[in-house]
Design an enzyme around this catalytic site. Structure first.
Site, mmCIF file in Angstrom:
data_model
loop_
_atom_site.group_PDB
_atom_site.id
_atom_site.type_symbol
_atom_site.label_atom_id
_atom_site.label_comp_id
_atom_site.label_asym_id
_atom_site.label_seq_id
_atom_site.Cartn_x
_atom_site.Cartn_y
_atom_site.Cartn_z
ATOM 1 N N GLY A 250 36.582 59.511 -0.443
ATOM 2 C CA GLY A 250 37.466 59.980 0.610
ATOM 3 C C GLY A 250 38.719 59.151 0.742
ATOM 4 O O GLY A 250 39.839 59.659 0.639
ATOM 5 N N ASP A 251 38.564 57.849 0.984
ATOM 6 C CA ASP A 251 39.729 56.954 1.079
ATOM 7 C C ASP A 251 39.545 55.755 0.163
ATOM 8 O O ASP A 251 39.993 54.653 0.459
ATOM 9 C CB ASP A 251 39.959 56.506 2.524
ATOM 10 C CG ASP A 251 38.777 55.749 3.106
ATOM 11 O OD1 ASP A 251 37.691 55.757 2.484
ATOM 12 O OD2 ASP A 251 38.939 55.128 4.173
ATOM 13 N N GLU A 252 38.889 55.973 -0.970
ATOM 14 C CA GLU A 252 38.640 54.920 -1.940
ATOM 15 C C GLU A 252 39.368 55.233 -3.244
ATOM 16 O O GLU A 252 39.332 56.366 -3.739
ATOM 17 C CB GLU A 252 37.146 54.757 -2.200
ATOM 18 C CG GLU A 252 36.371 54.279 -0.977
ATOM 19 C CD GLU A 252 34.899 54.077 -1.287
ATOM 20 O OE1 GLU A 252 34.431 54.618 -2.316
ATOM 21 O OE2 GLU A 252 34.219 53.388 -0.514
ATOM 22 N N LEU B 279 40.800 52.031 2.072
ATOM 23 C CA LEU B 279 41.832 52.009 3.106
ATOM 24 C C LEU B 279 41.245 51.576 4.439
ATOM 25 O O LEU B 279 40.232 52.125 4.888
ATOM 26 C CB LEU B 279 42.467 53.395 3.239
ATOM 27 C CG LEU B 279 43.099 53.967 1.969
ATOM 28 C CD1 LEU B 279 43.714 55.328 2.254
ATOM 29 C CD2 LEU B 279 44.148 53.013 1.397
#
Length: 281
Positions: free
Chosen positions: A207-209, A166
């Site tokens: 985390g944001d993957e 993201l």
């Protein structure tokens, strides 16, 4: 002084597990009191009936096969299957069974493990899924990717992996703390799932993957079309307490077998492609 033992049936009725005796065709000859407590059927309702009629339809074939193995002389311990209670709900039962050829009967002792199986499924889900988004985690992804590669090899089909990171997600945490960031991640997971076909899989691996597995995807161009569609789904704004929030995603693509035939190799290739896409923004 010789003590007269009580009738065997009275002793069997004290045992908390279900005990049943069936003939070579699987028809009930005897059940104890706990059988009625667990399955809901009185002895009069089951005696003479095939035990397989009570087995859950999805487990019937495996149960017949297991019974045949017992009748070859194998002592069966800890075989699990599902039965249908008289009231209609499903029961998980763990059996120990033995064939007595001199008498032509099978003896089975069954313990209800429905609650145990529910707890096991919950623990299995926790071990293989991300607690925040409910998506499969990296461990589950590894297994699914290995299976997908094996199927693609056997069926001579394509397979693609998308690695999404993201862009701008840190801004959600900066604006509203971790609660805001968690809200965005849950919404991202929901949008990604809505943009996939049945049989595709999306996992949260960091985390944001996120990683998307596309079985049957024929080439990089087709995978790129899916990636563009997912990015479009992520582009509408997210509602935070202090207003709207927008983000984008960088996506890397790896295809089997062109970019590798091993889960680690495919993921590494897609990861590198994702960072290359991020640098071009």
């Amino acid at each position: 002084m010789i003590t007269k033992l009580p009738p065997l049936a009275e002793m069997l009725d004290l045992i908390p597990d279900a005990i049943c005796v069936v003939d070579a065709e699987g028809c009930f000859l005897l059940v104890n009191a706990s059988f009625e407590r667990i399955f809901g059927y009185t002895p009069e309702e089951v005696l003479g009936r095939p035990i397989f009629e009570l087995v859950h339809p999805d487990d019937r074939a495996a149960t017949v096969q297991q019974a045949e193995q017992v009748m070859t002389g194998a002592l069966q311990r800890h075989f699990r299957n599902r039965y249908v209670h008289k009231n209609g709900h499903s029961l998980d039962i763990q059996w120990s069974a033995h064939w007595l050829p001199d008498h032509g009967v099978r003896i089975g002792v069954g313990r209800e493990v429905t609650e145990l199986r529910r707890v096991e499924r919950e623990l299995e889900h926790r071990a293989s899924h991300d607690p925040l988004t409910g998506l499969p985690n990296r461990h589950r992804l590894q297994g699914a990717l290995q299976s997908a590669i094996a199927h693609a090899m056997q069926a001579d089909e394509g397979l693609a992996v998308l690695y999404l990171d993201l862009d701008g997600f840190k801004g959600a945490n900066d604006r509203g703390g971790h609660d805001a960031g968690d809200h965005v991640l849950r919404e991202v997971a929901k949008r990604l799932q809505q943009g996939l076909r049945q049989g595709d899989l999306v996992a949260r691996v960091g985390g944001d993957e996120f990683v998307v597995l596309l079985p049957g995807c024929r080439n990089a161009a087709a995978a790129g079309g899916v990636a563009d569609g997912l990015r479009a789904r992520l582009s509408p704004p997210y509602v935070l307490p202090d207003g709207l929030f927008r983000l984008d995603a960088s996506v890397g693509i790896a295809c089997f077998p062109e970019d590798g035939s091993d889960p680690a190799v495919l993921l590494a290739h897609a990861d590198r492609a994702m960072y290359a896409a991020k640098r071009q923004r």
